[in-house]
Design a protein around this motif. Structure first.
Motif, PDB file in Angstrom:
ATOM      1  N   GLY A  63     -33.947  57.882 -19.872  1.00  0.00           N
ATOM      2  CA  GLY A  63     -35.405  57.828 -19.746  1.00  0.00           C
ATOM      3  C   GLY A  63     -36.066  59.149 -20.082  1.00  0.00           C
ATOM      4  O   GLY A  63     -35.387  60.153 -20.313  1.00  0.00           O
ATOM      5  N   SER A  64     -37.389  59.105 -20.140  1.00  0.00           N
ATOM      6  CA  SER A  64     -38.156  60.281 -20.559  1.00  0.00           C
ATOM      7  C   SER A  64     -39.320  60.537 -19.626  1.00  0.00           C
ATOM      8  O   SER A  64     -39.851  59.612 -19.019  1.00  0.00           O
ATOM      9  CB  SER A  64     -38.747  60.066 -21.951  1.00  0.00           C
ATOM     10  OG  SER A  64     -37.818  59.472 -22.813  1.00  0.00           O
ATOM     11  N   THR A  65     -39.721  61.805 -19.563  1.00  0.00           N
ATOM     12  CA  THR A  65     -40.954  62.160 -18.865  1.00  0.00           C
ATOM     13  C   THR A  65     -41.814  62.973 -19.817  1.00  0.00           C
ATOM     14  O   THR A  65     -41.400  64.026 -20.290  1.00  0.00           O
ATOM     15  CB  THR A  65     -40.657  63.014 -17.612  1.00  0.00           C
ATOM     16  OG1 THR A  65     -39.793  62.267 -16.765  1.00  0.00           O
ATOM     17  CG2 THR A  65     -41.940  63.348 -16.856  1.00  0.00           C
ATOM     18  N   PHE A  66     -42.972  62.426 -20.151  1.00  0.00           N
ATOM     19  CA  PHE A  66     -43.954  63.167 -20.950  1.00  0.00           C
ATOM     20  C   PHE A  66     -44.984  63.716 -19.968  1.00  0.00           C
ATOM     21  O   PHE A  66     -45.518  62.956 -19.160  1.00  0.00           O
ATOM     22  CB  PHE A  66     -44.644  62.251 -21.969  1.00  0.00           C
ATOM     23  CG  PHE A  66     -43.766  61.914 -23.149  1.00  0.00           C
ATOM     24  CD1 PHE A  66     -42.835  60.890 -23.087  1.00  0.00           C
ATOM     25  CD2 PHE A  66     -43.865  62.649 -24.327  1.00  0.00           C
ATOM     26  CE1 PHE A  66     -42.014  60.589 -24.172  1.00  0.00           C
ATOM     27  CE2 PHE A  66     -43.059  62.359 -25.425  1.00  0.00           C
ATOM     28  CZ  PHE A  66     -42.128  61.323 -25.332  1.00  0.00           C
ATOM     29  N   ALA A  67     -45.228  65.025 -20.021  1.00  0.00           N
ATOM     30  CA  ALA A  67     -46.184  65.618 -19.085  1.00  0.00           C
ATOM     31  C   ALA A  67     -47.173  66.506 -19.829  1.00  0.00           C
ATOM     32  O   ALA A  67     -46.804  67.200 -20.771  1.00  0.00           O
ATOM     33  CB  ALA A  67     -45.443  66.428 -18.032  1.00  0.00           C
ATOM     34  N   PHE A  68     -48.427  66.423 -19.407  1.00  0.00           N
ATOM     35  CA  PHE A  68     -49.443  67.292 -20.029  1.00  0.00           C
ATOM     36  C   PHE A  68     -50.288  67.959 -18.950  1.00  0.00           C
ATOM     37  O   PHE A  68     -50.335  67.489 -17.815  1.00  0.00           O
ATOM     38  CB  PHE A  68     -50.328  66.514 -21.017  1.00  0.00           C
ATOM     39  CG  PHE A  68     -51.167  65.430 -20.393  1.00  0.00           C
ATOM     40  CD1 PHE A  68     -50.647  64.169 -20.160  1.00  0.00           C
ATOM     41  CD2 PHE A  68     -52.492  65.670 -20.046  1.00  0.00           C
ATOM     42  CE1 PHE A  68     -51.414  63.165 -19.586  1.00  0.00           C
ATOM     43  CE2 PHE A  68     -53.278  64.671 -19.481  1.00  0.00           C
ATOM     44  CZ  PHE A  68     -52.733  63.414 -19.243  1.00  0.00           C
ATOM     45  N   THR A  69     -50.917  69.074 -19.342  1.00  0.00           N
ATOM     46  CA  THR A  69     -51.760  69.778 -18.376  1.00  0.00           C
ATOM     47  C   THR A  69     -53.229  69.688 -18.795  1.00  0.00           C
ATOM     48  O   THR A  69     -53.543  69.496 -19.979  1.00  0.00           O
ATOM     49  CB  THR A  69     -51.371  71.264 -18.271  1.00  0.00           C
ATOM     50  OG1 THR A  69     -51.488  71.851 -19.570  1.00  0.00           O
ATOM     51  CG2 THR A  69     -49.963  71.437 -17.755  1.00  0.00           C
ATOM     52  N   LEU A  70     -54.080  69.796 -17.806  1.00  0.00           N
ATOM     53  CA  LEU A  70     -55.532  69.793 -18.027  1.00  0.00           C
ATOM     54  C   LEU A  70     -56.131  70.875 -17.126  1.00  0.00           C
ATOM     55  O   LEU A  70     -55.597  71.130 -16.043  1.00  0.00           O
ATOM     56  CB  LEU A  70     -56.142  68.452 -17.604  1.00  0.00           C
ATOM     57  CG  LEU A  70     -55.942  67.232 -18.473  1.00  0.00           C
ATOM     58  CD1 LEU A  70     -56.527  66.027 -17.768  1.00  0.00           C
ATOM     59  CD2 LEU A  70     -56.614  67.413 -19.837  1.00  0.00           C
ATOM     60  N   PRO A  71     -57.253  71.449 -17.526  1.00  0.00           N
ATOM     61  CA  PRO A  71     -57.875  72.435 -16.637  1.00  0.00           C
ATOM     62  C   PRO A  71     -58.508  71.746 -15.423  1.00  0.00           C
ATOM     63  O   PRO A  71     -58.912  70.584 -15.510  1.00  0.00           O
ATOM     64  CB  PRO A  71     -58.978  73.061 -17.501  1.00  0.00           C
ATOM     65  CG  PRO A  71     -58.859  72.478 -18.853  1.00  0.00           C
ATOM     66  CD  PRO A  71     -57.954  71.302 -18.801  1.00  0.00           C
ATOM     67  N   ASP A 106     -45.369  68.424 -22.994  1.00  0.00           N
ATOM     68  CA  ASP A 106     -43.937  68.579 -23.242  1.00  0.00           C
ATOM     69  C   ASP A 106     -43.199  67.307 -22.842  1.00  0.00           C
ATOM     70  O   ASP A 106     -43.774  66.423 -22.216  1.00  0.00           O
ATOM     71  CB  ASP A 106     -43.384  69.798 -22.488  1.00  0.00           C
ATOM     72  CG  ASP A 106     -43.604  69.686 -21.002  1.00  0.00           C
ATOM     73  OD1 ASP A 106     -43.058  68.767 -20.382  1.00  0.00           O
ATOM     74  OD2 ASP A 106     -44.356  70.533 -20.450  1.00  0.00           O
ATOM     75  N   VAL A 107     -41.949  67.265 -23.254  1.00  0.00           N
ATOM     76  CA  VAL A 107     -41.136  66.098 -22.905  1.00  0.00           C
ATOM     77  C   VAL A 107     -39.798  66.558 -22.347  1.00  0.00           C
ATOM     78  O   VAL A 107     -39.232  67.545 -22.814  1.00  0.00           O
ATOM     79  CB  VAL A 107     -40.934  65.168 -24.127  1.00  0.00           C
ATOM     80  CG1 VAL A 107     -40.260  65.876 -25.283  1.00  0.00           C
ATOM     81  CG2 VAL A 107     -40.133  63.921 -23.756  1.00  0.00           C
ATOM     82  N   LYS A 155     -53.845  74.480 -12.700  1.00  0.00           N
ATOM     83  CA  LYS A 155     -53.996  73.423 -13.705  1.00  0.00           C
ATOM     84  C   LYS A 155     -53.521  72.117 -13.107  1.00  0.00           C
ATOM     85  O   LYS A 155     -52.730  72.115 -12.151  1.00  0.00           O
ATOM     86  CB  LYS A 155     -53.125  73.721 -14.933  1.00  0.00           C
ATOM     87  CG  LYS A 155     -53.738  74.741 -15.823  1.00  0.00           C
ATOM     88  CD  LYS A 155     -52.970  74.865 -17.107  1.00  0.00           C
ATOM     89  CE  LYS A 155     -53.774  75.713 -18.076  1.00  0.00           C
ATOM     90  NZ  LYS A 155     -53.120  75.956 -19.305  1.00  0.00           N
ATOM     91  N   VAL A 156     -53.968  71.011 -13.689  1.00  0.00           N
ATOM     92  CA  VAL A 156     -53.462  69.714 -13.248  1.00  0.00           C
ATOM     93  C   VAL A 156     -52.371  69.288 -14.218  1.00  0.00           C
ATOM     94  O   VAL A 156     -52.529  69.413 -15.439  1.00  0.00           O
ATOM     95  CB  VAL A 156     -54.609  68.683 -13.217  1.00  0.00           C
ATOM     96  CG1 VAL A 156     -54.061  67.273 -13.031  1.00  0.00           C
ATOM     97  CG2 VAL A 156     -55.579  69.020 -12.102  1.00  0.00           C
ATOM     98  N   ARG A 157     -51.277  68.821 -13.653  1.00  0.00           N
ATOM     99  CA  ARG A 157     -50.177  68.366 -14.493  1.00  0.00           C
ATOM    100  C   ARG A 157     -50.006  66.868 -14.281  1.00  0.00           C
ATOM    101  O   ARG A 157     -49.811  66.410 -13.154  1.00  0.00           O
ATOM    102  CB  ARG A 157     -48.903  69.113 -14.092  1.00  0.00           C
ATOM    103  CG  ARG A 157     -47.704  68.784 -14.945  1.00  0.00           C
ATOM    104  CD  ARG A 157     -46.521  69.659 -14.513  1.00  0.00           C
ATOM    105  NE  ARG A 157     -45.292  69.187 -15.108  1.00  0.00           N
ATOM    106  CZ  ARG A 157     -44.882  69.513 -16.324  1.00  0.00           C
ATOM    107  NH1 ARG A 157     -45.601  70.322 -17.063  1.00  0.00           N
ATOM    108  NH2 ARG A 157     -43.745  69.041 -16.810  1.00  0.00           N
ATOM    109  N   VAL A 158     -50.112  66.109 -15.367  1.00  0.00           N
ATOM    110  CA  VAL A 158     -49.967  64.655 -15.283  1.00  0.00           C
ATOM    111  C   VAL A 158     -48.652  64.286 -15.984  1.00  0.00           C
ATOM    112  O   VAL A 158     -48.436  64.683 -17.131  1.00  0.00           O
ATOM    113  CB  VAL A 158     -51.146  63.926 -15.986  1.00  0.00           C
ATOM    114  CG1 VAL A 158     -51.028  62.417 -15.814  1.00  0.00           C
ATOM    115  CG2 VAL A 158     -52.478  64.429 -15.461  1.00  0.00           C
ATOM    116  N   ALA A 159     -47.794  63.563 -15.281  1.00  0.00           N
ATOM    117  CA  ALA A 159     -46.497  63.205 -15.869  1.00  0.00           C
ATOM    118  C   ALA A 159     -46.327  61.692 -15.889  1.00  0.00           C
ATOM    119  O   ALA A 159     -46.666  61.005 -14.936  1.00  0.00           O
ATOM    120  CB  ALA A 159     -45.377  63.850 -15.059  1.00  0.00           C
TER     121      ALA A 159
END
Ligand code: ADP
Length: 326
Positions: free
Chosen positions: A308-316, A300-301, A243-247
């Motif tokens: 500070g914060s990191t919001f990361a999501f996954t994509l196929p 997720d966060v 999966k691709v993870r974008v943060a």
């Protein structure tokens, strides 16, 4: 008493028989005192044949050691009465969401509208000179954009809720999409030092391009909005577990751990002295989560309050999605 009612009230049937209704359904008023409304309604039904229904928002009641809301309906029978008890929780959720919608939208509509009206009035009534005039027209434009965003967020939320959002996925170049988004956010990105770390020859993702842009715009805008000016925001993309993870990582105000789980719910804004003056509906992350999940991904966060914060999501990966479809 039926099995369902018994489990709803956390009371075995044998313990309920023969006891006053107000005891069995521990209906409370706001001060916690048991009130006899249900009991007297039942008496009125038995004596006079009247039908009684609790208010739509339900009646506060005790189920074991927790509070809940019950919808109660009492109907006369030839001998005695039938008491129907249902969980009013889902109805309350709708009513609460409706209340939040009305209060958020009226505030978020009123503020920019008042500013637009007052500025336009000045422009119409006075002969304002060029630089000031330009500035005021810029203000009107910004406030109109804020109104447009509010309306878009409400529409998106209602479409997500009713399952009317459909995806049109295709292989998408993430790097190119991020560059487009940064272009679109040009005026805001001058407020932050935005770094993009996507390896060269990055694989294509499987996404609906406009919706992916919407996800990115939202997370980057939040990272800038909830950070002091001129701090760094870093966007990274990696491939993990097919999966691709974008943060999106910021060095902003951060979010306390107890507040983190509710961020992705509707209308949730975290009160913080640093954000008292930022406008918003609390719908952005709800929409982002909905769009990410429609893609089959998750969000997720990770955040430290004050750091500070990191919001990361996954994509196929496009490769995986095409492979699965073939
Ligand atoms: P809005 O920005 O319109 O309030 P969002 O749903 O985008 O709505 O965000 C919900 C809340 O989450 C914000 O009000 C803010 O309290 C918090 N939040 C979101 N992103 C960040 C961030 N990067 N850093 C700190 N807090 C954030």
């Amino acid at each position: 008493m039926g099995e369902r009612a018994s489990s709803l009230l956390s009371l075995p049937e044998t313990e309920a028989i023969g006891r006053p209704v107000a005891d069995v359904i521990q209906a409370e008023d706001l001060d916690g005192a048991i009130f006899g409304e249900v009991d007297s309604a039942l008496r009125a039904t038995i004596d006079g044949g009247a039908t009684w229904t609790s208010p739509l928002s339900g009646i506060a009641a005790k189920g074991g050691d927790h509070q809940m809301f019950l919808s109660i309906n009492i109907r006369p029978l030839r001998r005695g009465a039938l008491v129907l008890v249902a969980d009013a929780g889902p109805v309350r959720e709708i009513l609460d969401a409706h209340d939040a919608l009305v209060s958020v939208t009226s505030h978020e509509l009123k503020t920019p509208l008042t500013a637009i009206k007052a500025t336009a009035e000045l422009l119409v009534s006075y002969n304002i000179e060029a630089p000031e005039r330009q500035h005021m027209m810029g203000d009107i434009y910004k406030q109109a954009e804020r109104l447009e965003l509010l309306i878009r967020e409400i529409l998106d939320t209602s479409q997500l809720d009713s399952g009317r959002v459909t995806l049109d996925p295709a292989p998408v170049d993430l790097k190119e999409t991020v560059a487009e988004v940064l272009d679109e956010l040009q005026s805001q990105t001058t407020e932050a030092d935005l770094l993009v770390k996507i390896p060269a020859l990055f694989p294509m993702v499987w996404a609906d391009r406009p919706k992916l842009r919407q996800i990115l715009v939202n997370l980057i805008t939040n990272a800038i909005k909830y950070s002091p000016q001129h701090t760094s925001v870093v966007l990274t993309a990696t491939v993990q577990d097919q999966k691709v993870r974008v943060a999106v990582k910021d060095r902003g105000i951060g979010i306390k751990s107890e507040d983190q789980s509710r961020l992705f719910k509707k209308f949730q804004r975290i009160p913080d002295p640093a954000t008292r003056n930022t406008s918003g509906t609390g719908l952005g992350l709800y929409i982002v989560r909905g769009l990410v999940e429609l893609h089959g991904g998750s969000i997720d966060v990770v955040s430290t309050y004050g750091k500070g914060s990191t919001f990361a999501f996954t994509l196929p990966l496009a490769k995986a999605a095409l492979g699965a479809g073939a």
